[in-house]
Design a protein around this motif. Structure first.
Motif, PDB file in Angstrom:
ATOM      1  N   ALA A 189       0.826  -1.209   0.000  1.00  0.00           N
ATOM      2  CA  ALA A 189       0.000   0.000   0.000  1.00  0.00           C
ATOM      3  C   ALA A 189       0.859   1.257   0.000  1.00  0.00           C
ATOM      4  N   ALA A 190       1.974   1.221   0.721  1.00  0.00           N
ATOM      5  CA  ALA A 190       2.856   2.385   0.768  1.00  0.00           C
ATOM      6  C   ALA A 190       3.486   2.659  -0.595  1.00  0.00           C
ATOM      7  N   VAL A 191       3.870   1.599  -1.294  1.00  0.00           N
ATOM      8  CA  VAL A 191       4.448   1.776  -2.627  1.00  0.00           C
ATOM      9  C   VAL A 191       3.434   2.411  -3.569  1.00  0.00           C
ATOM     10  N   LEU A 192       2.186   1.990  -3.491  1.00  0.00           N
ATOM     11  CA  LEU A 192       1.148   2.592  -4.324  1.00  0.00           C
ATOM     12  C   LEU A 192       1.011   4.079  -4.024  1.00  0.00           C
ATOM     13  N   ALA A 193       1.145   4.455  -2.757  1.00  0.00           N
ATOM     14  CA  ALA A 193       1.028   5.868  -2.380  1.00  0.00           C
ATOM     15  C   ALA A 193       2.229   6.668  -2.854  1.00  0.00           C
ATOM     16  N   ILE A 194       3.422   6.126  -2.626  1.00  0.00           N
ATOM     17  CA  ILE A 194       4.638   6.860  -2.972  1.00  0.00           C
ATOM     18  C   ILE A 194       4.755   7.050  -4.484  1.00  0.00           C
ATOM     19  N   SER A 195       4.326   6.037  -5.238  1.00  0.00           N
ATOM     20  CA  SER A 195       4.498   6.098  -6.694  1.00  0.00           C
ATOM     21  C   SER A 195       3.466   6.974  -7.377  1.00  0.00           C
ATOM     22  N   ALA A 196       2.279   7.116  -6.777  1.00  0.00           N
ATOM     23  CA  ALA A 196       1.212   7.824  -7.496  1.00  0.00           C
ATOM     24  C   ALA A 196       0.335   8.684  -6.603  1.00  0.00           C
ATOM     25  N   GLY A 197       0.825   9.107  -5.450  1.00  0.00           N
ATOM     26  CA  GLY A 197       0.035   9.984  -4.596  1.00  0.00           C
ATOM     27  C   GLY A 197      -0.676   9.218  -3.514  1.00  0.00           C
ATOM     28  N   ALA A 198      -0.658   9.761  -2.289  1.00  0.00           N
ATOM     29  CA  ALA A 198      -1.216   9.041  -1.155  1.00  0.00           C
ATOM     30  C   ALA A 198      -2.723   8.856  -1.271  1.00  0.00           C
ATOM     31  N   ARG A 199      -3.409   9.863  -1.832  1.00  0.00           N
ATOM     32  CA  ARG A 199      -4.867   9.800  -1.928  1.00  0.00           C
ATOM     33  C   ARG A 199      -5.286   9.548  -3.378  1.00  0.00           C
ATOM     34  N   PRO A 200      -6.073   8.499  -3.636  1.00  0.00           N
ATOM     35  CA  PRO A 200      -6.530   8.262  -5.008  1.00  0.00           C
ATOM     36  C   PRO A 200      -7.409   9.406  -5.485  1.00  0.00           C
ATOM     37  N   ALA A 201      -7.270   9.769  -6.771  1.00  0.00           N
ATOM     38  CA  ALA A 201      -7.955  10.942  -7.299  1.00  0.00           C
ATOM     39  C   ALA A 201      -9.445  10.724  -7.468  1.00  0.00           C
ATOM     40  N   ASN A 202      -9.884   9.487  -7.649  1.00  0.00           N
ATOM     41  CA  ASN A 202     -11.300   9.222  -7.883  1.00  0.00           C
ATOM     42  C   ASN A 202     -11.602   7.775  -7.515  1.00  0.00           C
ATOM     43  N   PRO A 203     -12.874   7.389  -7.445  1.00  0.00           N
ATOM     44  CA  PRO A 203     -13.223   6.026  -7.057  1.00  0.00           C
ATOM     45  C   PRO A 203     -12.610   4.948  -7.947  1.00  0.00           C
ATOM     46  N   ALA A 204     -12.492   5.233  -9.237  1.00  0.00           N
ATOM     47  CA  ALA A 204     -11.899   4.237 -10.128  1.00  0.00           C
ATOM     48  C   ALA A 204     -10.462   3.931  -9.705  1.00  0.00           C
ATOM     49  N   ARG A 205      -9.710   4.984  -9.366  1.00  0.00           N
ATOM     50  CA  ARG A 205      -8.327   4.775  -8.934  1.00  0.00           C
ATOM     51  C   ARG A 205      -8.277   4.016  -7.598  1.00  0.00           C
ATOM     52  N   GLY A 206      -9.204   4.353  -6.697  1.00  0.00           N
ATOM     53  CA  GLY A 206      -9.260   3.619  -5.442  1.00  0.00           C
ATOM     54  C   GLY A 206      -9.545   2.148  -5.660  1.00  0.00           C
ATOM     55  N   LEU A 207     -10.473   1.858  -6.562  1.00  0.00           N
ATOM     56  CA  LEU A 207     -10.811   0.463  -6.856  1.00  0.00           C
ATOM     57  C   LEU A 207      -9.629  -0.266  -7.492  1.00  0.00           C
ATOM     58  N   ILE A 208      -8.891   0.435  -8.363  1.00  0.00           N
ATOM     59  CA  ILE A 208      -7.722  -0.178  -8.996  1.00  0.00           C
ATOM     60  C   ILE A 208      -6.672  -0.518  -7.942  1.00  0.00           C
ATOM     61  N   ARG A 209      -6.456   0.377  -6.997  1.00  0.00           N
ATOM     62  CA  ARG A 209      -5.471   0.094  -5.945  1.00  0.00           C
ATOM     63  C   ARG A 209      -5.874  -1.122  -5.119  1.00  0.00           C
ATOM     64  N   LEU A 210      -7.158  -1.204  -4.780  1.00  0.00           N
ATOM     65  CA  LEU A 210      -7.624  -2.353  -4.013  1.00  0.00           C
ATOM     66  C   LEU A 210      -7.484  -3.647  -4.819  1.00  0.00           C
ATOM     67  N   ALA A 211      -7.726  -3.572  -6.131  1.00  0.00           N
ATOM     68  CA  ALA A 211      -7.580  -4.755  -6.981  1.00  0.00           C
ATOM     69  C   ALA A 211      -6.120  -5.201  -7.054  1.00  0.00           C
ATOM     70  N   VAL A 212      -5.215  -4.241  -7.204  1.00  0.00           N
ATOM     71  CA  VAL A 212      -3.787  -4.576  -7.215  1.00  0.00           C
ATOM     72  C   VAL A 212      -3.376  -5.191  -5.889  1.00  0.00           C
ATOM     73  N   LEU A 213      -3.873  -4.616  -4.794  1.00  0.00           N
ATOM     74  CA  LEU A 213      -3.567  -5.141  -3.460  1.00  0.00           C
ATOM     75  C   LEU A 213      -4.092  -6.565  -3.305  1.00  0.00           C
ATOM     76  N   LEU A 214      -5.293  -6.830  -3.790  1.00  0.00           N
ATOM     77  CA  LEU A 214      -5.859  -8.174  -3.691  1.00  0.00           C
ATOM     78  C   LEU A 214      -5.024  -9.178  -4.477  1.00  0.00           C
ATOM     79  N   LEU A 215      -4.619  -8.815  -5.678  1.00  0.00           N
ATOM     80  CA  LEU A 215      -3.780  -9.707  -6.470  1.00  0.00           C
ATOM     81  C   LEU A 215      -2.462  -9.998  -5.747  1.00  0.00           C
ATOM     82  N   TYR A 216      -1.867  -8.950  -5.195  1.00  0.00           N
ATOM     83  CA  TYR A 216      -0.628  -9.127  -4.433  1.00  0.00           C
ATOM     84  C   TYR A 216      -0.866 -10.042  -3.236  1.00  0.00           C
TER      85      TYR A 216
END
Length: 378
Positions: A189-216
């Motif tokens: 989760a920290a890598v996702l924040a550092i690479s592209a901003g701590a707060r997702p810009a919109n719900p789609a980005r939030g959902l993408i982060r959660l999907a990446v986290l689930l795959l990981y």
């Protein structure tokens, strides 16, 4: 170059247009901004919290209310022994009567108690322990019961009915496996924040982060279970069950970190470390199970991901999953809560952006997808 009024020495002048050299304090202010200074103070607080939490939890383990089943040839003898053990100074035991040895063993297998004292008229008595629940807990229970038996003029033989595996030294493998999974969750989760901003810009980005986290989480959950089990032969039990636990735990810790980042920005990473590492690891029941921890750590341990994960991993490895449901529900609550807060923060941020600028929605939609560029606030 000009001369002074007394005409004795020339006085040099700085070249026209060249600013004076900054002083040392100016250099410090330039090198360490106010934001950086505040973050350093936060790191200091986190470090001191780490030291305080670990030393506070581990420096003086003391048995308190260890669940113990007691059996005797008669119900009256069992109740008398229960009263005597319950009256020991410092309340090290929480004894309860069991009708027979089979019932006492079943309670140990269900993780309802951590041991059983089998009283015999001819002697010696027998103490059943389960070192798989933690060798330090079995040692403490043995020491307390041995002293109590000696005071009554009796002896006790110790029988380990649920021993830890040969490759699981002092039953710590479950704890270290869970710690590894937790570290992976908040680092992802920290890598996702550092690479592209701590707060997702919109719900789609939030959902993408959660999907990446689930795959990981799915990948690292499987690899952790395989390494601890078949590869190193350190932990018995069902690999698929441990895989499921690892996936849920990694996702829960990662979702918690994403949620805190959504609420507090990059500071959320520090808050996640506070909950998971500073408070969660020493209270997890790894080196010292719950009955040996001070009251504060004993109270919070079962409610935090490391504690719930360690208890569930031991249940899966040694007790056929008995006692794992409650901890799994705790971890699930962190996962669902973290994911929900992450999405709510993303929705609120998009609305705030749209209110600030009439073109906010279009700008958000035009933000490059993850991987195509840095993208502000991705």
């Amino acid at each position: 170059m000009t001369r002074t009024t007394d005409g004795d020495r020339p006085t040099p002048h700085a070249p026209a247009g060249k600013p004076p050299r900054p002083g040392f304090l100016d250099e410090v202010r330039d090198a360490v901004s106010l934001r950086a200074a505040l973050l350093i103070i936060g790191v200091l607080a986190l470090q001191l919290g780490f030291i305080t939490s670990y030393i506070g939890a581990f420096h003086q383990p003391k048995p308190t209310d260890i669940p113990l089943a007691v059996t005797a040839p008669t119900a009256a003898a069992a109740e008398r022994a229960v009263r005597e053990l319950a009256a020991l100074p410092g309340d090290p035991l929480d004894p309860s009567a069991a009708p027979d040895e089979a019932t006492a063993r079943a309670r140990i297998a269900r993780r309802d108690v951590d041991g059983a004292l089998i009283l015999s008229p001819a002697g010696p008595d027998r103490l059943l322990v389960a070192s798989a629940s933690g060798a330090s807990l079995a040692d403490a229970l043995t020491a307390v019961v041995a002293r109590a038996e000696k005071a009554r003029g009796r002896t006790v033989d110790v029988v380990d009915v649920v021993p830890d595996a040969p490759g699981d030294a002092r039953g710590l493998t479950s704890f270290y496996l869970v710690v590894g999974w937790c570290v992976g969750g908040y680092l992802c989760a920290a890598v996702l924040a550092i690479s592209a901003g701590a707060r997702p810009a919109n719900p789609a980005r939030g959902l993408i982060r959660l999907a990446v986290l689930l795959l990981y989480a799915i990948v690292t959950g499987l690899l952790g279970a395989v390494i601890a089990g078949p590869v190193l032969d350190a932990l018995p039990g069902s690999v698929p069950a441990l895989w499921g636990l690892g996936t849920l735990l990694v996702f829960a810790v990662g979702a918690l970190t994403l949620a805190l980042q959504g609420l507090a920005g990059i500071i959320g990473i520090g808050l996640a470390i506070l909950l998971v590492v500073v408070l969660g690891n020493p209270s997890a029941g790894g080196a010292y199970p719950y009955p040996l921890l001070p009251p504060f750590w004993r109270a919070i341990g079962p409610a935090l991901p490391p504690g719930a994960g360690t208890y569930a991993a031991r249940s899966i490895a040694y007790f056929r999953g008995n006692g794992a449901l409650g901890p799994m529900l705790v971890i699930s609550a962190w996962a669902v809560g973290g994911a929900a807060v992450t999405m709510v923060c993303a929705v609120l941020r998009r609305r705030a952006t749209e209110r600030e600028s009439p073109h906010g929605a279009a700008a958000t939609a035009a933000t490059p997808a993850p991987g195509s560029g840095p993208g502000p606030g991705a």
